[in-house]
Write an enzyme that holds these catalytic residues in place. Structure first.
Site, mmCIF file in Angstrom:
data_model
loop_
_atom_site.group_PDB
_atom_site.id
_atom_site.type_symbol
_atom_site.label_atom_id
_atom_site.label_comp_id
_atom_site.label_asym_id
_atom_site.label_seq_id
_atom_site.Cartn_x
_atom_site.Cartn_y
_atom_site.Cartn_z
ATOM 1 N N CYS A 121 -28.759 46.801 -91.280
ATOM 2 C CA CYS A 121 -28.354 45.818 -89.955
ATOM 3 C C CYS A 121 -29.927 45.737 -89.992
ATOM 4 C CB CYS A 121 -27.874 47.082 -89.644
ATOM 5 S SG CYS A 121 -29.392 48.922 -89.088
ATOM 6 N N CYS A 163 -52.927 36.783 -133.268
ATOM 7 C CA CYS A 163 -53.268 37.817 -133.652
ATOM 8 C C CYS A 163 -53.199 38.767 -133.084
ATOM 9 C CB CYS A 163 -54.651 38.098 -134.553
ATOM 10 S SG CYS A 163 -56.168 37.594 -133.456
ATOM 11 N N ASP A 182 -45.609 6.979 -81.228
ATOM 12 C CA ASP A 182 -47.120 6.325 -81.218
ATOM 13 C C ASP A 182 -45.601 4.936 -82.008
ATOM 14 O OD1 ASP A 182 -49.015 4.670 -82.596
ATOM 15 O OD2 ASP A 182 -48.215 5.665 -84.964
ATOM 16 N N ASP A 214 -46.888 9.089 -87.033
ATOM 17 C CA ASP A 214 -46.702 8.751 -88.697
ATOM 18 C C ASP A 214 -48.201 8.492 -89.048
ATOM 19 O OD1 ASP A 214 -46.966 6.283 -88.084
ATOM 20 O OD2 ASP A 214 -46.265 5.080 -89.768
ATOM 21 N N ASP A 246 -52.524 10.356 -85.929
ATOM 22 C CA ASP A 246 -51.785 11.020 -84.942
ATOM 23 C C ASP A 246 -51.378 12.036 -84.911
ATOM 24 O OD1 ASP A 246 -50.864 8.466 -84.460
ATOM 25 O OD2 ASP A 246 -49.511 8.199 -85.636
#
Length: 804
Positions: free
Chosen positions: A17, A85, A500, A699, A703
């Site tokens: 819970c 080994c 933009d 993008d 920005d």
């Protein structure tokens, strides 16, 4: 300090819970070296930021186990090659045991085998193979022994078995109980079922074998000075069972069926709670469908070319630099670059575009996209956790595991809930035993049990995380990646959207449209010099100019002393001559008289084109113009945002006239133009100072500061990694409709969370008084408690059907 922090996600088992999740969270946050820890009950995961200088993952796991819970691990076996080994096997074993996320590693030299127990949230088998290879050996996973069973499926299987066992044993007790009612007295009940010793024999396995999980959970909680649902269930069922045992002993001198017993109360309660847990586990499994769908997109195997041979290997064994052979109709296994062949690639899983994209040698391809019609040779560039799909899955997992601020209310309530309920239950017993039904211990006990059982805080703990999981998962299916629950909650409060221009409103791929030269200069010479200089720049406008000049068949010259001047343009020495290309401000800065060109420049800008002035050796030489067209979907998407009551603003470094022309075409009334990269963040601050909740959509690298400072930063997924890193939401498809979809999904999710919290709180607010007043039998209270948790999860799952 913050740079040194690491983050890990651990899968936790044993939580029942909200109180459990809260206790683990508090315990982890008290550990020295833990910066922040959150625990998600629905996902059964914890996200921990910690200082690796002070703490190891093993220390965190130990703390979780000390608190009475467990960390889910996976186990895999690997065939090891190259060992000669005992020193080799020891070296590999030590190297693997030092790997973050490895719980235990054993290497057997004779069998040439490594058995590794590891945390699947931190490591993949591919990471383990890479570690062995870095140590100078070879490793291949033995698929037939890799333990990848979903722990939730194991839990469902376990709880199903418990429920069937408990139901079979509880049925005779239920039959006997039903036979007690006046209106059901006609039902025949076998005499043996009324015998207290038979009832004791049937009830005991249910109480102590099936119910052991509640006793163990209660003990661990109380040992850590806490209380959870297990405490309530253990108290309630134990009271019924041991009081019935007392009555059974006291009835030795009386008629066996003459005593009113409560064995059926404890047994049926445990059975119903196990059934509720079973439904809950199944429903919670469905809430992570988005992750399963994303993982299902991956190719399972890859065909690679190694040492002149074609080998089909599991995806985990592909390494950077491998040459992949991809036939028509096959999925591309990992991110890479085409080195041979041409084909059309279906990238709809990433971009949403149904039209395949033509690709040839030199082009990048993304893992999980589909090769439609050509044979390709691809060099692997990103594998495992570095691929685009893996990054998307990681973002979705982190969002689903994070906490929304709205959950704090539920956490605060859960923290004090159980002790208050125990107090109310004791008070209920006293009132009934002393005043309502004086001396009737059985009736008072029954009312107390009902209060204890109905007041489980499970629904409260599941209210928020299940909605966050379902909402963020559904959004991911539509290419909207929320980085965290807090961003999912904040998005619906947005009042202003700042877009933009380049690459966001427009396609971001401008083309050269106009060339105007001064009569004193030769057009071919000017274009050759401009193209040579602009080739040094990574600006999209520069690339458009270079591409346009190349298409004219003009050759380039030698460039020295290239300098990009942000917000102004470029300066370079080309073939021994000084060249300037840029804005009016650039010409003024270097005292170039270009006033004669301003009229034509204005005309081009009014047409929505970006015009740049060129000067050679301080003398105006000509003007070049490029145009970037708006995306087909931009106008409709912007109109949709305005219909939603949002204020839409376009921001750009372009001049006012060009910006206004693009804005007019897109249907945007408010424009902020001629803003230098560092100025975008300042403009966002100004809007926030006016009391607006601002979403910035961009993008590019320039920005990133504005994306970081905005209330919500949205990065167009077709943009740069830096922009996506700074943003709170990534819109993979590059379509502005995704902005409205993100806001709509946020609203739907928050509404769903509020519904869940309301019903969870209302359920307990109404349920406890009903039980205390005697309107609910304990078994009914148990059924209602189970239903409340399941109903909250099912309500959250409605988000998986939301249409965008």
């Amino acid at each position: 300090m913050s740079q040194a922090l690491k983050e890990t996600n651990l899968q936790i088992s044993g939580m029942t819970c909200a109180a459990c999740a809260l206790r683990i969270e508090k315990g982890l946050n008290k550990l020295e070296g833990v910066e922040n820890a959150t625990v998600n009950l629905a996902l059964e995961k914890s996200a921990i930021k910690y200082d690796p200088q002070k703490l190891k993952v093993e220390d965190i796991e130990k703390k979780i186990r000390d608190l009475g819970y467990d960390v889910v691990t996976e186990k895999a076996e690997f065939d090891i090659t190259g060992m000669t080994c005992a020193a080799c096997s020891t070296r590999i074993e030590k190297g693997l045991n030092k790997l973050d996320g490895v719980v235990k590693a054993n290497v057997n030299l004779a069998l040439e085998k490594a058995t590794v127990e590891y945390n699947g949230s931190v490591l993949t088998p591919g990471d383990i193979i890479n570690k062995v290879e870095k140590l100078g050996y070879g490793a291949h996973i033995k698929e037939d022994v890799k333990e990848t069973t979903d722990h939730r499926q194991q839990e469902i299987k376990k709880q199903t078995g418990k429920f069937i066992f408990a139901a079979i044993l509880s049925l005779p007790l239920l039959w006997a109980m039903v036979g007690h009612f006046t209106f059901t007295s006609f039902i025949w009940v076998p005499e043996a079922f009324m015998n207290p010793w038979v009832q004791l024999a049937i009830a005991t396995p249910v109480q102590f074998i099936i119910g052991s999980q509640f006793y163990i959970g209660a003990y661990k909680a109380l040992r850590n000075k806490s209380a959870n649902m297990d405490v309530l269930v253990a108290l309630g069922t134990s009271a019924a069972y041991f009081y019935s045992l007392y009555l059974s002993i006291m009835s030795l001198m009386e008629e066996a069926h003459g005593v009113e017993l409560y064995y059926e109360t404890s047994s049926i309660l445990i059975t119903l709670i196990i059934l509720g847990k079973l439904f809950e586990a199944k429903a919670k499994g469905r809430s992570s469908e988005a992750i399963k769908k994303l993982m299902g997109l991956q190719a399972k195997n890859a065909t690679v070319e190694r040492d002149g041979q074609e080998l089909e290997i599991p995806l985990e064994q592909v390494v950077v630099g491998d040459i992949l052979l991809i036939k028509p109709g096959e999925k591309i296994p990992v991110d890479g670059k085409i080195i041979e062949g041409t084909s059309a690639i279906d990238e709809s899983m990433l971009t949403g575009e149904s039209v395949p994209v033509d690709k040839s040698a030199g082009d990048d391809v993304i893992g999980a996209t589909l090769n439609k019609n050509g044979f390709l040779k691809v060099e692997a560039k990103k594998v495992g956790r570095d691929t685009a799909l893996a990054q998307i899955i990681k973002v979705v997992e982190e969002a689903q595991g994070s906490k929304a601020p709205i959950q704090r209310l539920a956490d605060q309530i859960s923290g004090v809930f159980v002790p208050i309920v125990v107090g109310i239950a004791v008070l209920t017993f006293i009132i009934w035993f002393v005043w309502v039904a004086p001396g009737n211990f059985g009736e008072a006990l029954e009312k107390m049990i009902a209060v204890l059982v109905i007041a489980c805080p499970c629904a409260l703990g599941l209210a928020t995380p299940t909605s966050i999981m379902a909402g963020s998962g559904r959004a991911a299916e539509f290419g909207i990646l929320f980085k965290g629950g807090e961003h999912l909650e904040m998005t619906h409060r947005i009042t202003t959207v700042v877009l933009d221009k380049t690459g966001t409103v427009t396609n971001g791929t401008p083309v050269l449209t106009d060339v105007i030269t001064d009569t004193m200069f030769n057009e071919e010479e000017i274009l050759s010099m401009i193209g040579s200089a602009e080739k040094q720049s990574e600006h999209p406008l520069a690339q458009a100019i270079v591409l346009g000049i190349k298409e004219k068949g003009i050759t380039f010259k030698e460039v020295t002393d290239f300098e990009a001047i942000p917000g102004f343009g470029i300066k370079a020495m080309v073939d021994g001559k000084e060249l300037l290309v840029g804005t009016r401000k650039l010409m003024n800065k270097y005292h170039v008289d270009a006033e004669a060109a301003f009229g034509k420049m204005d005309e081009l800008e009014r047409a929505g084109k970006t015009a740049m002035l060129a000067a050679i050796n301080g003398q105006y030489a000509g003007t070049v113009a490029v145009a970037d067209t708006i995306k087909d979907t931009s106008k409709g998407a912007i109109n949709r945002l305005k219909t939603m009551g949002l204020n839409v603003i376009m921001i750009t470094g372009d001049n006012q006239q060009t910006a206004l022309a693009i804005a007019k075409e897109a249907g945007i009334e408010h424009v902020i133009a001629e803003v230098l990269p560092e100025g975008k963040a300042a403009e966002i601050k100004k809007l926030q100072a006016q009391g607006k909740k601002v979403a910035m959509v961009g993008d590019g690298i320039n920005d990133a500061p504005a994306l970081a400072i905005a209330d919500i930063g949205m990065a167009i997924g077709t943009g740069t990694d830096v922009a996506m890193e700074a943003a709170d939401i990534t819109l993979i498809r590059g379509d502005l409709n995704s902005i409205a979809d993100a806001i709509y999904m946020s609203k739907k999710t928050i509404t769903n969370i509020k519904q869940n919290l309301f019903w969870a709180l209302a359920y307990n607010s109404l349920g406890i008084p009903f039980a205390a007043l005697g309107f609910l039998a304990p078994w009914l209270a148990g059924a209602a408690m189970a239903f409340s948790s399941v109903s909250v999860v099912l309500n959250a799952l409605r988000l998986q059907k939301v249409k965008l």
